[in-house]
Design a protein around this motif. Structure first.
Motif, PDB file in Angstrom:
ATOM      1  N   GLN A 159       2.757  66.121 -51.106  1.00 39.76           N
ATOM      2  CA  GLN A 159       1.937  67.323 -50.970  1.00 39.76           C
ATOM      3  C   GLN A 159       0.799  67.317 -51.984  1.00 39.76           C
ATOM      4  OE1 GLN A 159       3.988  71.097 -51.027  1.00 39.76           O
ATOM      5  NE2 GLN A 159       2.117  72.246 -51.438  1.00 39.76           N
ATOM      6  N   VAL A 160       1.096  66.901 -53.223  1.00 44.65           N
ATOM      7  CA  VAL A 160       0.042  66.834 -54.245  1.00 44.65           C
ATOM      8  C   VAL A 160      -1.035  65.833 -53.824  1.00 44.65           C
ATOM      9  CG1 VAL A 160      -0.467  66.246 -56.646  1.00 44.65           C
ATOM     10  CG2 VAL A 160       1.626  67.484 -56.097  1.00 44.65           C
ATOM     11  N   ARG A 161      -0.624  64.708 -53.243  1.00 43.78           N
ATOM     12  CA  ARG A 161      -1.585  63.701 -52.796  1.00 43.78           C
ATOM     13  C   ARG A 161      -2.483  64.258 -51.697  1.00 43.78           C
ATOM     14  NH1 ARG A 161      -1.996  58.454 -53.636  1.00 43.78           N
ATOM     15  NH2 ARG A 161       0.035  58.382 -54.647  1.00 43.78           N
ATOM     16  N   ARG A 162      -1.921  65.023 -50.771  1.00 42.97           N
ATOM     17  CA  ARG A 162      -2.717  65.639 -49.709  1.00 42.97           C
ATOM     18  C   ARG A 162      -3.725  66.634 -50.288  1.00 42.97           C
ATOM     19  NH1 ARG A 162      -1.914  66.305 -44.386  1.00 42.97           N
ATOM     20  NH2 ARG A 162      -2.226  68.563 -44.628  1.00 42.97           N
ATOM     21  N   GLU A 163      -3.286  67.441 -51.238  1.00 45.22           N
ATOM     22  CA  GLU A 163      -4.185  68.408 -51.857  1.00 45.22           C
ATOM     23  C   GLU A 163      -5.283  67.694 -52.647  1.00 45.22           C
ATOM     24  OE1 GLU A 163      -1.959  71.179 -54.157  1.00 45.22           O
ATOM     25  OE2 GLU A 163      -0.957  72.076 -52.424  1.00 45.22           O
ATOM     26  N   ALA A 164      -4.923  66.592 -53.302  1.00 49.07           N
ATOM     27  CA  ALA A 164      -5.926  65.832 -54.051  1.00 49.07           C
ATOM     28  C   ALA A 164      -6.997  65.288 -53.114  1.00 49.07           C
ATOM     29  CB  ALA A 164      -5.249  64.684 -54.809  1.00 49.07           C
ATOM     30  N   ALA A 165      -6.582  64.784 -51.946  1.00 50.88           N
ATOM     31  CA  ALA A 165      -7.546  64.262 -50.980  1.00 50.88           C
ATOM     32  C   ALA A 165      -8.424  65.382 -50.436  1.00 50.88           C
ATOM     33  CB  ALA A 165      -6.805  63.565 -49.835  1.00 50.88           C
ATOM     34  N   ALA A 166      -7.831  66.556 -50.177  1.00 49.72           N
ATOM     35  CA  ALA A 166      -8.597  67.684 -49.644  1.00 49.72           C
ATOM     36  C   ALA A 166      -9.599  68.207 -50.657  1.00 49.72           C
ATOM     37  CB  ALA A 166      -7.651  68.801 -49.208  1.00 49.72           C
ATOM     38  N   ASN A 167      -9.266  68.134 -51.948  1.00 45.80           N
ATOM     39  CA  ASN A 167     -10.137  68.651 -52.997  1.00 45.80           C
ATOM     40  C   ASN A 167     -11.064  67.595 -53.579  1.00 45.80           C
ATOM     41  OD1 ASN A 167      -9.074  71.212 -52.802  1.00 45.80           O
ATOM     42  ND2 ASN A 167      -7.537  70.896 -54.400  1.00 45.80           N
ATOM     43  N   GLY A 168     -10.951  66.357 -53.092  1.00 42.77           N
ATOM     44  CA  GLY A 168     -11.807  65.303 -53.609  1.00 42.77           C
ATOM     45  C   GLY A 168     -11.490  64.942 -55.045  1.00 42.77           C
ATOM     46  N   ARG A 169     -10.218  65.063 -55.435  1.00 39.40           N
ATOM     47  CA  ARG A 169      -9.804  64.755 -56.798  1.00 39.40           C
ATOM     48  C   ARG A 169      -8.890  63.541 -56.819  1.00 39.40           C
ATOM     49  NH1 ARG A 169      -7.782  70.884 -58.092  1.00 39.40           N
ATOM     50  NH2 ARG A 169      -9.812  71.844 -58.525  1.00 39.40           N
TER      51      ARG A 169
END
Length: 337
Positions: A159-169
């Motif tokens: 989930q953290v990886r998905r959020e990182a991709a969505a936020n460009g981080r």
């Protein structure tokens, strides 16, 4: 002159929101996975601990029971934080997430840490150096528990990886910056669970190979210290958010710079922010308009600026602009918590 706040659901433009759309549902799924894993593992550890008499395994059983209780707290927080604002709570119930996260930290400390400490002290004072029967069961339970806890941790990290991709981080940056207390708690619990299983395995294997129960006592004390540390970290984060934590310095500076670039604003004399929940924040700014701005223009200027603020920083659910005279106000940059 002070104007009422604005609320906007406009999509982000410059700075992305903390999580992608549907992030709360993903968090709910992550918590359910962790709850199912901990309930099954807790039952297996209790049975294995009773059959083998392993203090390290019993410490891990208490750890899993604490984690299961905490997942129930987190599910309650997800449900209660979705309540709409009302007269008694005009800024909503987003901080419910932080309150229940604090209770989860207390649960980890009391149920897991204290019981593990007791088991460790008891094992160190034990006069029996011969491992009791059923240790094959203990090893099997710990091995399966490690695999299941690892799968639950992998789900949270996914989930953290998905959020990182969505936020460009980058992944590590997202892991550090995420403000979702439920996700943080699951990550802390599952990370501690995997480490605890490793400690318990070392303790059990050491006891079996040497016949010295001090190995298990040391493992139990190590598990207790680990749980106390995790509880401290989670409790400290929840406390900071409950008492009113500001947005990050970089975000405050970006907002301050955006306001000062507006042609109608002469100076920003104060800027205050506060997190109201995951992905929700309040902004209160005192600004001085350039000379010659008449009263009819003030309303249009403030509405436009608020709209652009909510468009660029979607977490700004409430924006207050106070029009004042810079000559009589204290000149300052972004106020930090």
């Amino acid at each position: 002159m002070s104007l009422s706040p604005s609320r906007s659901a406009a999509p982000p433009e410059a700075t992305p929101a903390t999580g992608p759309p549907g992030g709360e549902e993903e968090t709910r799924g992550t918590v359910y996975v962790a709850l199912a894993a901990n309930l099954a593992i807790a039952a297996a550890k209790v049975v294995g601990g009773v059959l083998s008499g392993s203090s390290a395994l019993l410490s891990e059983a208490a750890h899993s029971v604490a984690d299961s209780l905490n997942e129930v707290f987190l599910l309650a927080s997800l449900r209660r934080s979705r309540k709409r604002p009302d007269r008694k709570h005009p800024f909503g119930y987003g901080k419910e997430r932080y309150f229940w996260s604090l209770l989860a930290a207390v649960g980890i400390f009391v149920t897991g840490g204290c019981f593990s400490f007791y088991q460790g002290v008891e094992a160190l004072g034990s006069t029996s150096d011969s491992p009791s029967g059923g240790y094959a069961v203990a090893l099997a339970v710990l091995t399966v528990a490690g695999l299941v806890e690892g799968a639950s941790l992998a789900r949270a990290l996914w989930q953290v990886r998905r959020e990182a991709a969505a936020n460009g981080r980058r992944f590590v940056r997202q892991l550090r910056l995420t403000d979702d207390p439920a996700l943080r708690t699951v990550l802390g619990e599952d990370g501690a669970a995997v480490a605890g299983v490793v400690m318990a395995l070392v303790g059990v294997l050491g006891h079996l190979s040497t016949g010295d129960a001090a190995w298990e006592g040391g493992a139990s004390l190590g598990i207790a210290a680990l749980l106390v540390y995790v509880a401290h970290r989670l409790g400290k984060e929840a406390r900071g958010q409950l008492i009113g934590e500001a947005l990050g310095h970089r975000t405050q500076q970006e907002i301050h710079d955006f306001l000062t670039r507006q042609p109608e604003i002469d100076e920003v004399t104060a800027l205050l922010t506060m997190r109201l929940g995951p992905g929700a924040a309040l902004l209160a700014a005192r600004v001085d308009l350039v000379g010659g701005t008449d009263s009819e223009e003030v309303e249009d200027v403030c509405v436009r600026i608020k709209r652009e603020l909510a468009h660029r920083w979607s977490e700004l659910d409430h924006v207050f602009l106070d029009i004042t005279d810079a000559r009589s106000a204290r000149r300052s940059g972004p106020t930090q918590a």
